[in-house]
Design a protein around this motif. Structure first.
Motif, PDB file in Angstrom:
ATOM      1  N   ARG A  27     -23.170   1.705  26.375  1.00 41.20           N
ATOM      2  CA  ARG A  27     -22.971   3.061  26.889  1.00 41.20           C
ATOM      3  C   ARG A  27     -24.278   3.678  27.392  1.00 41.20           C
ATOM      4  N   ASP A  28     -25.394   3.202  26.868  1.00 42.66           N
ATOM      5  CA  ASP A  28     -26.687   3.756  27.273  1.00 42.66           C
ATOM      6  C   ASP A  28     -27.488   2.777  28.112  1.00 42.66           C
ATOM      7  N   TYR A  29     -26.850   1.763  28.644  1.00 41.01           N
ATOM      8  CA  TYR A  29     -27.531   0.689  29.353  1.00 41.01           C
ATOM      9  C   TYR A  29     -28.411   1.230  30.482  1.00 41.01           C
ATOM     10  N   TRP A  30     -27.833   2.057  31.350  1.00 41.92           N
ATOM     11  CA  TRP A  30     -28.583   2.551  32.504  1.00 41.92           C
ATOM     12  C   TRP A  30     -29.652   3.568  32.092  1.00 41.92           C
ATOM     13  N   ARG A  31     -29.413   4.291  30.995  1.00 46.97           N
ATOM     14  CA  ARG A  31     -30.419   5.251  30.527  1.00 46.97           C
ATOM     15  C   ARG A  31     -31.647   4.521  30.006  1.00 46.97           C
ATOM     16  N   TYR A  32     -31.414   3.402  29.295  1.00 51.09           N
ATOM     17  CA  TYR A  32     -32.551   2.625  28.792  1.00 51.09           C
ATOM     18  C   TYR A  32     -33.396   2.075  29.940  1.00 51.09           C
ATOM     19  N   CYS A  79     -27.242   2.946  42.137  1.00 53.96           N
ATOM     20  CA  CYS A  79     -27.132   3.773  40.940  1.00 53.96           C
ATOM     21  C   CYS A  79     -26.196   3.079  39.966  1.00 53.96           C
ATOM     22  N   GLY A  80     -26.183   3.537  38.732  1.00 51.92           N
ATOM     23  CA  GLY A  80     -25.339   2.932  37.719  1.00 51.92           C
ATOM     24  C   GLY A  80     -24.129   3.784  37.395  1.00 51.92           C
ATOM     25  N   PHE A  81     -23.070   3.124  36.926  1.00 52.94           N
ATOM     26  CA  PHE A  81     -21.904   3.820  36.386  1.00 52.94           C
ATOM     27  C   PHE A  81     -21.222   2.856  35.424  1.00 52.94           C
ATOM     28  N   TYR A  82     -20.122   3.279  34.819  1.00 47.56           N
ATOM     29  CA  TYR A  82     -19.461   2.461  33.810  1.00 47.56           C
ATOM     30  C   TYR A  82     -17.978   2.316  34.139  1.00 47.56           C
ATOM     31  N   ALA A  83     -17.489   1.079  34.038  1.00 49.23           N
ATOM     32  CA  ALA A  83     -16.055   0.806  34.099  1.00 49.23           C
ATOM     33  C   ALA A  83     -15.628   0.539  32.663  1.00 49.23           C
ATOM     34  N   LEU A  84     -14.970   1.506  32.055  1.00 54.57           N
ATOM     35  CA  LEU A  84     -14.746   1.513  30.608  1.00 54.57           C
ATOM     36  C   LEU A  84     -16.126   1.452  29.934  1.00 54.57           C
ATOM     37  N   LEU A  85     -16.447   0.358  29.213  1.00 59.16           N
ATOM     38  CA  LEU A  85     -17.762   0.249  28.580  1.00 59.16           C
ATOM     39  C   LEU A  85     -18.702  -0.665  29.362  1.00 59.16           C
ATOM     40  N   GLN A  86     -18.234  -1.219  30.471  1.00 58.60           N
ATOM     41  CA  GLN A  86     -19.035  -2.202  31.204  1.00 58.60           C
ATOM     42  C   GLN A  86     -19.929  -1.532  32.245  1.00 58.60           C
ATOM     43  N   PRO A  87     -21.243  -1.747  32.172  1.00 60.05           N
ATOM     44  CA  PRO A  87     -22.138  -1.192  33.199  1.00 60.05           C
ATOM     45  C   PRO A  87     -21.901  -1.877  34.545  1.00 60.05           C
ATOM     46  N   VAL A 408     -28.980  -7.675  37.331  1.00 60.22           N
ATOM     47  CA  VAL A 408     -29.015  -8.775  36.368  1.00 60.22           C
ATOM     48  C   VAL A 408     -27.831  -9.720  36.562  1.00 60.22           C
ATOM     49  N   LYS A 409     -27.964 -10.911  36.038  1.00 56.20           N
ATOM     50  CA  LYS A 409     -26.925 -11.930  36.133  1.00 56.20           C
ATOM     51  C   LYS A 409     -25.611 -11.414  35.554  1.00 56.20           C
ATOM     52  N   GLU A 410     -24.509 -11.716  36.255  1.00 52.92           N
ATOM     53  CA  GLU A 410     -23.136 -11.360  35.860  1.00 52.92           C
ATOM     54  C   GLU A 410     -22.832  -9.866  36.011  1.00 52.92           C
ATOM     55  N   LEU A 411     -23.741  -9.102  36.621  1.00 60.10           N
ATOM     56  CA  LEU A 411     -23.483  -7.677  36.842  1.00 60.10           C
ATOM     57  C   LEU A 411     -22.526  -7.511  38.017  1.00 60.10           C
ATOM     58  N   PHE A 412     -21.509  -6.655  37.846  1.00 61.90           N
ATOM     59  CA  PHE A 412     -20.576  -6.351  38.926  1.00 61.90           C
ATOM     60  C   PHE A 412     -21.171  -5.271  39.823  1.00 61.90           C
ATOM     61  N   LEU A 413     -21.067  -5.494  41.135  1.00 59.38           N
ATOM     62  CA  LEU A 413     -21.584  -4.553  42.128  1.00 59.38           C
ATOM     63  C   LEU A 413     -20.438  -3.984  42.948  1.00 59.38           C
ATOM     64  N   ILE A 414     -20.563  -2.730  43.303  1.00 59.32           N
ATOM     65  CA  ILE A 414     -19.578  -2.075  44.167  1.00 59.32           C
ATOM     66  C   ILE A 414     -20.282  -1.595  45.436  1.00 59.32           C
ATOM     67  N   ILE A 415     -19.755  -2.004  46.592  1.00 62.57           N
ATOM     68  CA  ILE A 415     -20.195  -1.442  47.875  1.00 62.57           C
ATOM     69  C   ILE A 415     -19.093  -0.488  48.322  1.00 62.57           C
ATOM     70  N   PRO A 416     -19.357   0.823  48.334  1.00 60.40           N
ATOM     71  CA  PRO A 416     -18.308   1.822  48.574  1.00 60.40           C
ATOM     72  C   PRO A 416     -17.973   1.966  50.065  1.00 60.40           C
ATOM     73  N   THR A 417     -17.173   1.051  50.563  1.00 57.98           N
ATOM     74  CA  THR A 417     -16.841   0.997  51.989  1.00 57.98           C
ATOM     75  C   THR A 417     -16.348   2.345  52.522  1.00 57.98           C
ATOM     76  N   HIS A 418     -15.356   2.915  51.856  1.00 56.68           N
ATOM     77  CA  HIS A 418     -14.759   4.162  52.340  1.00 56.68           C
ATOM     78  C   HIS A 418     -15.795   5.284  52.405  1.00 56.68           C
ATOM     79  N   ALA A 419     -16.641   5.384  51.385  1.00 51.25           N
ATOM     80  CA  ALA A 419     -17.653   6.440  51.361  1.00 51.25           C
ATOM     81  C   ALA A 419     -18.654   6.259  52.501  1.00 51.25           C
TER      82      ALA A 419
END
Length: 518
Positions: A27-32, A79-87, A408-419
């Motif tokens: 939950r604090d991954y991006w803050r750290y 920037c960072g965000f969370y999908a449920l608990l996953q950064p 980092v390895k296995e991190l999911f990335l989102i490219i916000p096409t619509h935005a």
């Protein structure tokens, strides 16, 4: 005995403490890391969402990603965000998008989709594969969808487009005052074209494999999930472990149907020796080449493997081209009905092109429709096929020129096409439909990070040419026969809400000749 219970209790307590620490760290991954980020939800709403399996729809995700993009744009490369608990990371910088999609694509060619070729052969397609297996398959298929091959199967697609206009005409004649669901007709047109050109279902084959059954199995393959929400989440998060358990995503009835259908059609073609001018014939040529060049496997095993590959290649057209092409056609007709001056210009372009080609709507004629291409591009900007692009990092990736940023390895990335497509800094007046945006020469480097109509880079849509032909043929034939106008100025909010159009046969002025389409 009490010592044993004490030890067990301490072990359980220790595991709970570790679980709480791990959850807190997540939950604090991006803050750290001191990365700009959206704060995570409270723990209880997350638990409730998991327990009730209340999934976020695509429209909800698009809204969420657009809000994050607007809030953090300019703060850094991502920037960072969370999908449920996953950064997760939402990409903000155009240069980083180009690096992910093109320059350093080798490290981001995973779409984050579960694939198990052994237990679930239809999942082994270009959508699900990653790494070298994806590269090998893409190299095999790319030549089959080049421009000269599209001209070869043009007749097959043209027949389906003619059938579309006949369907509209029959509806007008039989029910001149009834309603017409424009999206439903477009879905039927695209599905029928895919059934014929990719699966070989001509009129004779449809006696055994009716289009209604084909549609039912397509819906099952695309929209039915074999497992529940939590299991699907596990399959995406821990694919290797789930492959060990031989988990699969494709419903068995759909797999049996498509494998059986294609085995039957392919055997008939191979036994007859007749070459059809459709995409299935091109896939058969790929399969024949593989049989010649691979000699290390047992003959029966190799043929089964290649037949399963062929089926996966065919089914990926349904995954990537059925709903997407039908929806885009519906949006184009909506925008043309809303902007009648643009519609008139496209119609005039088609007429002049046909005059140049002696009244023949040939492949070359269709390809010459420059302004129609601009209309398609602008529609895809306003209503993108994929409102966001998902990628997973294969290895740690330090972001160039930004020392503190690491994907980092296995991190999911989102490219916000619509935005990005609706960013006023990139597209002035983004809510205005302006095909002329695409009329002047564009900076190809900039476009690689700002327009994603058919994807970008090596993992862009392999069926671009196929989809373009389908759309251009349908639009050319419909616009030369009918005029589309709105009977309501209410803006389109969602395609599922319906599109209210008035469809008038050109040259017919009698009262009652119009058709309401929703």
């Amino acid at each position: 005995m009490w010592i044993i219970f004490l030890i067990i209790g301490l072990v359980v307590l220790g595991l709970l403490v570790l679980l709480i620490i791990a959850a807190r760290y997540q939950r604090d991954y991006w803050r750290y890391l001191n990365i700009p980020h959206e704060r995570p939800k409270k723990l209880w709403p997350i638990i409730r969402q998991i327990m009730t399996q209340s999934l976020s729809t695509d429209s909800m995700k698009v809204k969420h990603y657009s809000e994050i993009y607007t809030k953090f744009k300019g703060s850094g490369p991502f920037c960072g965000f969370y999908a449920l608990l996953q950064p997760r990371a939402l990409i903000l910088d155009r240069e980083l998008i180009r690096q992910i999609m093109i320059k350093d694509f080798w490290n981001f060619n995973d779409r984050g989709m579960y694939c198990n070729q052994k237990s679930d052969p239809l999942s082994g397609d270009l959508y699900g594969l990653r790494g070298e297996r994806w590269k090998e398959m893409r190299q095999k298929l790319d030549p089959s969808l080049e421009g000269d091959r599209m001209s070869w199967i043009y007749g097959c697609l043209y027949e389906e487009a003619e059938q579309l206009t006949q369907t509209v005409c029959n509806t007008l004649m039989k029910q001149p005052h009834s309603t017409l669901h424009i999206q439903k007709i477009m879905r039927r047109y695209v599905l029928s074209a895919l059934a014929k050109c990719v699966f070989g279902l001509d009129a004779q084959q449809r006696l055994k494999y009716p289009l209604e059954d084909f549609e039912q199995m397509t819906e099952m393959a695309l929209n039915s999930h074999k497992h529940g929400y939590l299991m699907n989440l596990m399959m995406i998060r821990f694919p290797n472990f789930c492959r060990m358990l031989r988990l699969r995503r494709t419903p068995k009835p759909a797999e049996n149907y498509f494998l059986g259908l294609l085995t039957d059609v392919v055997e008939q073609r191979e036994n007859s020796g007749v070459r059809q001018q459709d995409y299935l014939q091109l896939l058969l040529e790929v399969k024949a080449l593989e049989l010649i060049t691979h000699q290390y496997e047992a003959d029966k095993e190799l043929k089964t493997h290649l037949q399963n590959e062929l089926a996966a290649h065919a089914v990926v057209f349904l995954k990537a081209g059925y709903e997407q092409t039908a929806n885009t056609l519906s949006y184009i007709l909506y925008e043309l009905a809303l902007h009648t001056d643009v519609q008139a210009r496209v119609r005039e372009e088609v007429k002049k092109a046909m005059e140049r080609f002696e009244g023949n709507l040939s492949y070359e004629c269709i390809q010459s429709l420059t302004y129609m291409g601009q209309v398609i591009n602008e529609t895809l900007r306003m209503h993108p096929i994929t409102p966001y692009i998902l990628r997973r990092t294969l290895n740690n990736y330090p972001v160039p020129d930004h020392p503190k940023y690491m994907l980092v390895k296995e991190l999911f990335l989102i490219i916000p096409t619509h935005a990005i497509h609706h960013d006023p800094d990139i597209y002035p007046e983004p809510e205005e439909f302006k095909p002329e945006r695409w009329g002047s020469p564009r900076d190809s480097l900039q476009e690689q990070g700002t327009w994603f109509g058919f994807g970008v880079g090596a993992r862009s849509c392999i069926g671009i040419q196929f989809a373009q032909l389908q759309m251009r043929l349908a639009l050319a034939l419909l616009l030369t026969e009918y005029e589309f106008t709105l009977n309501s100025r209410k803006p389109l909010v969602d395609l599922e809400d319906g599109i209210a159009l008035t469809l008038i046969p050109l040259g017919v002025i009698e009262h009652g000749s119009e058709e309401r389409a929703v």
